[in-house]
Design a protein around this motif. Structure first.
Motif, PDB file in Angstrom:
ATOM      1  N   THR A  30       1.039  -0.898  -0.038  1.00  0.00           N
ATOM      2  CA  THR A  30       0.226   0.145   0.239  1.00  0.00           C
ATOM      3  C   THR A  30       0.766   1.310   0.165  1.00  0.00           C
ATOM      4  O   THR A  30       1.669   1.004   0.385  1.00  0.00           O
ATOM      5  CB  THR A  30      -1.233   0.268   1.073  1.00  0.00           C
ATOM      6  OG1 THR A  30       0.066  -0.049   2.230  1.00  0.00           O
ATOM      7  CG2 THR A  30      -1.487  -1.267   0.689  1.00  0.00           C
ATOM      8  N   PRO A  31       0.801   2.463  -0.601  1.00  0.00           N
ATOM      9  CA  PRO A  31       1.362   3.949  -0.261  1.00  0.00           C
ATOM     10  C   PRO A  31       1.324   3.562   0.983  1.00  0.00           C
ATOM     11  O   PRO A  31       2.922   4.091   0.971  1.00  0.00           O
ATOM     12  CB  PRO A  31       0.499   4.491  -1.105  1.00  0.00           C
ATOM     13  CG  PRO A  31      -0.323   4.227  -2.234  1.00  0.00           C
ATOM     14  CD  PRO A  31      -0.528   2.377  -1.370  1.00  0.00           C
ATOM     15  N   PRO A  32       0.993   3.764   2.525  1.00  0.00           N
ATOM     16  CA  PRO A  32       1.266   4.140   3.196  1.00  0.00           C
ATOM     17  C   PRO A  32       2.869   3.815   3.431  1.00  0.00           C
ATOM     18  O   PRO A  32       3.606   4.010   4.438  1.00  0.00           O
ATOM     19  CB  PRO A  32       0.331   3.892   3.787  1.00  0.00           C
ATOM     20  CG  PRO A  32      -1.310   4.467   3.822  1.00  0.00           C
ATOM     21  CD  PRO A  32      -0.788   3.562   2.249  1.00  0.00           C
ATOM     22  N   ALA A  33       2.683   1.973   3.254  1.00  0.00           N
ATOM     23  CA  ALA A  33       3.600   1.217   3.823  1.00  0.00           C
ATOM     24  C   ALA A  33       4.333   1.538   3.039  1.00  0.00           C
ATOM     25  O   ALA A  33       5.813   1.231   3.564  1.00  0.00           O
ATOM     26  CB  ALA A  33       2.918  -0.164   3.982  1.00  0.00           C
ATOM     27  N   LEU A  34       4.453   1.769   2.011  1.00  0.00           N
ATOM     28  CA  LEU A  34       5.638   1.949   0.980  1.00  0.00           C
ATOM     29  C   LEU A  34       6.343   3.980   0.865  1.00  0.00           C
ATOM     30  O   LEU A  34       7.008   4.499   0.881  1.00  0.00           O
ATOM     31  CB  LEU A  34       5.272   1.945  -0.623  1.00  0.00           C
ATOM     32  CG  LEU A  34       4.986   0.693  -0.977  1.00  0.00           C
ATOM     33  CD1 LEU A  34       4.941   0.484  -1.894  1.00  0.00           C
ATOM     34  CD2 LEU A  34       6.108  -0.512  -0.809  1.00  0.00           C
ATOM     35  N   GLY A  35       5.874   4.692   1.852  1.00  0.00           N
ATOM     36  CA  GLY A  35       5.859   5.762   2.586  1.00  0.00           C
ATOM     37  C   GLY A  35       5.876   6.410   1.122  1.00  0.00           C
ATOM     38  O   GLY A  35       6.616   7.625   0.958  1.00  0.00           O
ATOM     39  N   GLY A  36       4.322   6.535   0.520  1.00  0.00           N
ATOM     40  CA  GLY A  36       3.926   7.378  -0.321  1.00  0.00           C
ATOM     41  C   GLY A  36       3.929   6.638  -1.757  1.00  0.00           C
ATOM     42  O   GLY A  36       4.484   5.201  -2.195  1.00  0.00           O
ATOM     43  N   THR A  37       3.100   7.077  -3.044  1.00  0.00           N
ATOM     44  CA  THR A  37       3.135   6.738  -4.228  1.00  0.00           C
ATOM     45  C   THR A  37       3.374   8.285  -5.152  1.00  0.00           C
ATOM     46  O   THR A  37       3.235   9.003  -5.088  1.00  0.00           O
ATOM     47  CB  THR A  37       1.865   6.672  -4.323  1.00  0.00           C
ATOM     48  OG1 THR A  37       1.438   6.250  -5.219  1.00  0.00           O
ATOM     49  CG2 THR A  37       0.842   8.384  -4.264  1.00  0.00           C
ATOM     50  N   PRO A  38       5.091   7.277  -6.276  1.00  0.00           N
ATOM     51  CA  PRO A  38       5.123   8.423  -7.421  1.00  0.00           C
ATOM     52  C   PRO A  38       4.088   7.869  -8.385  1.00  0.00           C
ATOM     53  O   PRO A  38       4.455   9.216  -9.399  1.00  0.00           O
ATOM     54  CB  PRO A  38       6.299   7.257  -7.586  1.00  0.00           C
ATOM     55  CG  PRO A  38       5.493   6.436  -7.848  1.00  0.00           C
ATOM     56  CD  PRO A  38       4.943   5.534  -6.092  1.00  0.00           C
ATOM     57  N   VAL A  39       2.631   8.034  -8.684  1.00  0.00           N
ATOM     58  CA  VAL A  39       2.036   7.963  -9.917  1.00  0.00           C
ATOM     59  C   VAL A  39       0.813   8.618  -8.867  1.00  0.00           C
ATOM     60  O   VAL A  39       0.363   8.879  -7.825  1.00  0.00           O
ATOM     61  CB  VAL A  39       1.316   6.167  -9.670  1.00  0.00           C
ATOM     62  CG1 VAL A  39       0.430   6.782 -10.742  1.00  0.00           C
ATOM     63  CG2 VAL A  39       2.936   5.403 -10.659  1.00  0.00           C
ATOM     64  N   THR A  40      -0.050   9.601  -9.971  1.00  0.00           N
ATOM     65  CA  THR A  40      -1.169  10.404 -10.022  1.00  0.00           C
ATOM     66  C   THR A  40      -1.991   9.856 -10.898  1.00  0.00           C
ATOM     67  O   THR A  40      -1.454   9.411 -12.240  1.00  0.00           O
ATOM     68  CB  THR A  40      -0.179  11.249 -10.264  1.00  0.00           C
ATOM     69  OG1 THR A  40       0.514  11.849  -8.898  1.00  0.00           O
ATOM     70  CG2 THR A  40      -1.236  12.292  -9.873  1.00  0.00           C
ATOM     71  N   ILE A  41      -2.761   9.309 -10.202  1.00  0.00           N
ATOM     72  CA  ILE A  41      -4.197   9.208 -11.602  1.00  0.00           C
ATOM     73  C   ILE A  41      -5.107  10.504 -11.939  1.00  0.00           C
ATOM     74  O   ILE A  41      -5.679  11.116 -10.680  1.00  0.00           O
ATOM     75  CB  ILE A  41      -5.276   8.165 -11.106  1.00  0.00           C
ATOM     76  CG1 ILE A  41      -4.255   7.180 -10.492  1.00  0.00           C
ATOM     77  CG2 ILE A  41      -6.120   7.441 -11.928  1.00  0.00           C
ATOM     78  CD1 ILE A  41      -5.143   6.216  -9.310  1.00  0.00           C
ATOM     79  N   HIS A  42      -4.643  10.870 -12.861  1.00  0.00           N
ATOM     80  CA  HIS A  42      -5.428  11.877 -13.730  1.00  0.00           C
ATOM     81  C   HIS A  42      -7.208  12.202 -14.098  1.00  0.00           C
ATOM     82  O   HIS A  42      -7.123  10.359 -14.575  1.00  0.00           O
ATOM     83  CB  HIS A  42      -4.363  12.535 -14.960  1.00  0.00           C
ATOM     84  CG  HIS A  42      -5.482  14.155 -14.584  1.00  0.00           C
ATOM     85  ND1 HIS A  42      -5.641  15.057 -14.179  1.00  0.00           N
ATOM     86  CD2 HIS A  42      -6.087  14.259 -16.382  1.00  0.00           C
ATOM     87  CE1 HIS A  42      -5.908  16.553 -15.117  1.00  0.00           C
ATOM     88  NE2 HIS A  42      -6.090  15.790 -16.185  1.00  0.00           N
ATOM     89  N   LEU A  43      -8.071  12.168 -13.991  1.00  0.00           N
ATOM     90  CA  LEU A  43      -9.191  12.452 -13.983  1.00  0.00           C
ATOM     91  C   LEU A  43      -9.151  14.042 -15.170  1.00  0.00           C
ATOM     92  O   LEU A  43      -9.410  14.946 -14.463  1.00  0.00           O
ATOM     93  CB  LEU A  43     -10.346  12.139 -13.618  1.00  0.00           C
ATOM     94  CG  LEU A  43     -10.249  11.314 -12.313  1.00  0.00           C
ATOM     95  CD1 LEU A  43     -11.221  11.230 -11.063  1.00  0.00           C
ATOM     96  CD2 LEU A  43     -10.018   9.496 -12.696  1.00  0.00           C
ATOM     97  N   THR A  44      -9.700  13.674 -16.085  1.00  0.00           N
ATOM     98  CA  THR A  44     -10.555  15.475 -16.992  1.00  0.00           C
ATOM     99  C   THR A  44     -11.856  15.387 -16.016  1.00  0.00           C
ATOM    100  O   THR A  44     -12.140  14.158 -17.057  1.00  0.00           O
ATOM    101  CB  THR A  44      -9.946  15.228 -18.479  1.00  0.00           C
ATOM    102  OG1 THR A  44      -8.176  14.564 -18.809  1.00  0.00           O
ATOM    103  CG2 THR A  44     -10.414  16.115 -19.162  1.00  0.00           C
ATOM    104  N   VAL A  45     -12.079  16.415 -16.380  1.00  0.00           N
ATOM    105  CA  VAL A  45     -13.796  15.856 -15.596  1.00  0.00           C
ATOM    106  C   VAL A  45     -14.354  17.685 -16.184  1.00  0.00           C
ATOM    107  O   VAL A  45     -13.343  18.425 -17.032  1.00  0.00           O
ATOM    108  CB  VAL A  45     -14.271  15.737 -14.191  1.00  0.00           C
ATOM    109  CG1 VAL A  45     -13.368  14.109 -13.820  1.00  0.00           C
ATOM    110  CG2 VAL A  45     -13.494  17.241 -13.880  1.00  0.00           C
ATOM    111  N   THR A  46     -16.077  17.459 -15.987  1.00  0.00           N
ATOM    112  CA  THR A  46     -16.001  18.735 -16.296  1.00  0.00           C
ATOM    113  C   THR A  46     -16.947  18.805 -14.608  1.00  0.00           C
ATOM    114  O   THR A  46     -16.947  18.524 -14.049  1.00  0.00           O
ATOM    115  CB  THR A  46     -17.942  18.485 -17.253  1.00  0.00           C
ATOM    116  OG1 THR A  46     -18.196  17.781 -16.787  1.00  0.00           O
ATOM    117  CG2 THR A  46     -17.224  18.291 -18.965  1.00  0.00           C
TER     118      THR A  46
END
Length: 149
Positions: A72-88
C-alpha cells in the motif's frame, strides 16, 4: 471461440480495506462498481470499478504475495503515481472528493497550460489529479510560461 481483447492501460490499486475504498471511490468520484471477488475471510482479491468512463481495478493488501511486504502507498512511504481525471465541473468534483475524505495535495487553481487543476490524496494513499480545460493555450505560450518560472 476467440475472445475479443481491446488494448488498455488499467490502474490496479492496492489498498487496506478494499470495501471501504470502493465506498470512497463511489462517493468521491462517482465510481460504479462492476464486481468484486472476496476470499472466504472477506478480503478482496479483486474488484473492478468504472471511474470517469475508465476501468480501475483494486484489491486488498496481501503481504504474503509480495515477500511479506505491504504494497500500500502508506507502507511504501507514499506513491510516485498520480491518476488523472479530466472532468467537467472540476470545482464540484474536487469538492466532492474532499467531502468524501480526500485531502488537498495541490489546491485547485487555473494553470498556465489552460486547465483548472488540483490534486488530492485519497484516504488509502493514492493520489488523484482533477483537471478541466478552461482555455486554449499554444505550445509557445506554455514554453514562455515555463521560461518565466
Amino acid at each position: 471461440m476467440a475472445i475479443d481483447v481491446q488494448p488498455a492501460v488499467t490502474p490496479h490499486l492496492v489498498v487496506d480495506d478494499a470495501p471501504a475504498a470502493i465506498d470512497f471511490y463511489v462517493k468521491a468520484f462517482g465510481a460504479t462498481e462492476i464486481g468484486r471477488v472476496p476470499r472466504p475471510d472477506g478480503k478482496l482479491i479483486h474488484a473492478a470499478l468504472q471511474i470517469n468512463g475508465a476501468m480501475v481495478m483494486l484489491n486488498d493488501d496481501f503481504p504474503e504475495m509480495s515477500d511479506g511486504k505491504s504494497m500500500t502507498p502508506p507502507a511504501l512511504g507514499g506513491t510516485p503515481v498520480t491518476i488523472h481525471l479530466t472532468v467537467t465541473d472540476v470545482d464540484d468534483k474536487f469538492q466532492r472528493a474532499l467531502d468524501a475524505g480526500a485531502t488537498v495535495v495541490m489546491p485547485l487553481e487555473d494553470q498556465f497550460w489552460g486547465d483548472r487543476y488540483g490534486v488530492v490524496l485519497d484516504p488509502f494513499g493514492h493520489q488523484w489529479s482533477l483537471g478541466q480545460p478552461v482555455r486554449e493555450v499554444s505550445y509557445d505560450e506554455i514554453q514562455h510560461a515555463m521560461s518565466q518560472a
